[in-house]
Design a protein around this motif. Sequence first.
Motif, mmCIF file in Angstrom:
data_model
loop_
_atom_site.group_PDB
_atom_site.id
_atom_site.type_symbol
_atom_site.label_atom_id
_atom_site.label_comp_id
_atom_site.label_asym_id
_atom_site.label_seq_id
_atom_site.Cartn_x
_atom_site.Cartn_y
_atom_site.Cartn_z
ATOM 1 N N VAL A 144 64.326 -12.864 58.083
ATOM 2 C CA VAL A 144 63.029 -13.325 58.584
ATOM 3 C C VAL A 144 61.971 -13.207 57.497
ATOM 4 O O VAL A 144 61.902 -12.212 56.781
ATOM 5 C CB VAL A 144 62.609 -12.493 59.817
ATOM 6 N N HIS A 145 61.152 -14.223 57.404
ATOM 7 C CA HIS A 145 59.998 -14.180 56.506
ATOM 8 C C HIS A 145 58.860 -14.946 57.194
ATOM 9 O O HIS A 145 58.813 -16.170 57.180
ATOM 10 C CB HIS A 145 60.332 -14.799 55.153
ATOM 11 N N VAL A 146 57.970 -14.200 57.828
ATOM 12 C CA VAL A 146 56.843 -14.793 58.548
ATOM 13 C C VAL A 146 55.569 -14.540 57.741
ATOM 14 O O VAL A 146 55.270 -13.406 57.380
ATOM 15 C CB VAL A 146 56.700 -14.169 59.958
ATOM 16 N N VAL A 147 54.837 -15.599 57.446
ATOM 17 C CA VAL A 147 53.575 -15.489 56.704
ATOM 18 C C VAL A 147 52.429 -15.899 57.621
ATOM 19 O O VAL A 147 52.448 -16.980 58.203
ATOM 20 C CB VAL A 147 53.582 -16.371 55.446
ATOM 21 N N ILE A 148 51.446 -15.023 57.760
ATOM 22 C CA ILE A 148 50.257 -15.314 58.565
ATOM 23 C C ILE A 148 49.055 -15.330 57.626
ATOM 24 O O ILE A 148 48.643 -14.308 57.099
ATOM 25 C CB ILE A 148 50.059 -14.260 59.669
ATOM 26 N N ASP A 149 48.506 -16.494 57.389
ATOM 27 C CA ASP A 149 47.371 -16.666 56.489
ATOM 28 C C ASP A 149 46.171 -17.145 57.297
ATOM 29 O O ASP A 149 46.154 -18.278 57.794
ATOM 30 C CB ASP A 149 47.719 -17.685 55.401
ATOM 31 N N PRO A 150 45.139 -16.292 57.459
ATOM 32 C CA PRO A 150 43.965 -16.676 58.267
ATOM 33 C C PRO A 150 43.290 -17.949 57.789
ATOM 34 O O PRO A 150 42.681 -18.666 58.587
ATOM 35 C CB PRO A 150 43.039 -15.466 58.121
ATOM 36 N N SER A 151 43.389 -18.249 56.479
ATOM 37 C CA SER A 151 42.721 -19.449 55.964
ATOM 38 C C SER A 151 43.339 -20.720 56.530
ATOM 39 O O SER A 151 42.712 -21.785 56.507
ATOM 40 C CB SER A 151 42.800 -19.473 54.433
ATOM 41 N N GLU A 152 44.539 -20.648 57.054
ATOM 42 C CA GLU A 152 45.206 -21.818 57.608
ATOM 43 C C GLU A 152 45.036 -21.909 59.122
ATOM 44 O O GLU A 152 45.575 -22.824 59.749
ATOM 45 C CB GLU A 152 46.696 -21.784 57.254
ATOM 46 N N LEU A 153 44.281 -20.966 59.700
ATOM 47 C CA LEU A 153 44.087 -20.957 61.144
ATOM 48 C C LEU A 153 42.668 -21.380 61.501
ATOM 49 O O LEU A 153 41.754 -21.298 60.682
ATOM 50 C CB LEU A 153 44.372 -19.548 61.701
#
Length: 257
Positions: A144-153
């Motif tokens: 698993v590799h989950v990336v959460i980037d606020p700039s894309e939300l």
Amino acid sequence: MVEPGPSISILAGGVTALFAVFLTFYLRNQWQEIQSLRAIQTELEQNNERVRELAQLLTGDLQRQQIDLPIEVPPGTKLEIRYVVSFPSSLSTTAFDQLKHSGMFLRLSPETRRSLFELYDTIDRINRLRQHRERIHFDDIGNVHVVIDPSELDVEPDASVSEDDLSAETRRRLSDLREMRRAMKGVNRSILRLIASIASPEMIDDLELEPFLGTAHGREAGHESNTESPRSDEVDLEEMRSILRDVERESVWSRFM
């Protein structure tokens, strides 16, 4: 009339040849028995290292709790969740199987034979649980590799991000990951209890396996399979290797082979 001299010579030659064959067979058998004894000592040493690697992986896995908590990303911070596990090799039983079919096994004391059977029974159960854990990991979700980037939300730049702000796909992956880890937790603890039952006191202290000693772990342990509970009278890997090393030293033939 046959002269007695040649007859005696022929008889003596036959006896000598027969003795030579017997001696060759006997020495070859002794060599094989000593080699089987040495092979299982090497196997126990290798298994000891693999047990250490597996215990380190599982204790580290149990400590990765952040994915079980609500995900909250501080303002402007990118969060990466990685779950990439490299499994160590399974524990080996080849040398033990060979020893069982050699004469050396019957020359061991009944107590040593019983301890060997119990030790390798635990090793077999560790291997089966390890394979079950691999199936959970690779069949359900894999690495698993989950990336959460606020700039894309679609959130304000100075706002924290909660799971409600994440995309449906990311929430699904997190949910799958949590489900997989919940399934793994019981398996991890069962394996660690088995490992603790055959680990040396030094390894138990080094890897902090004290919480997994014994079979009583409260309400949570009652939900796990009793068939994978360790026995308290098992000989650990290092102790068994030392016992077999002493057996080899007591053999006269080991000094010449």
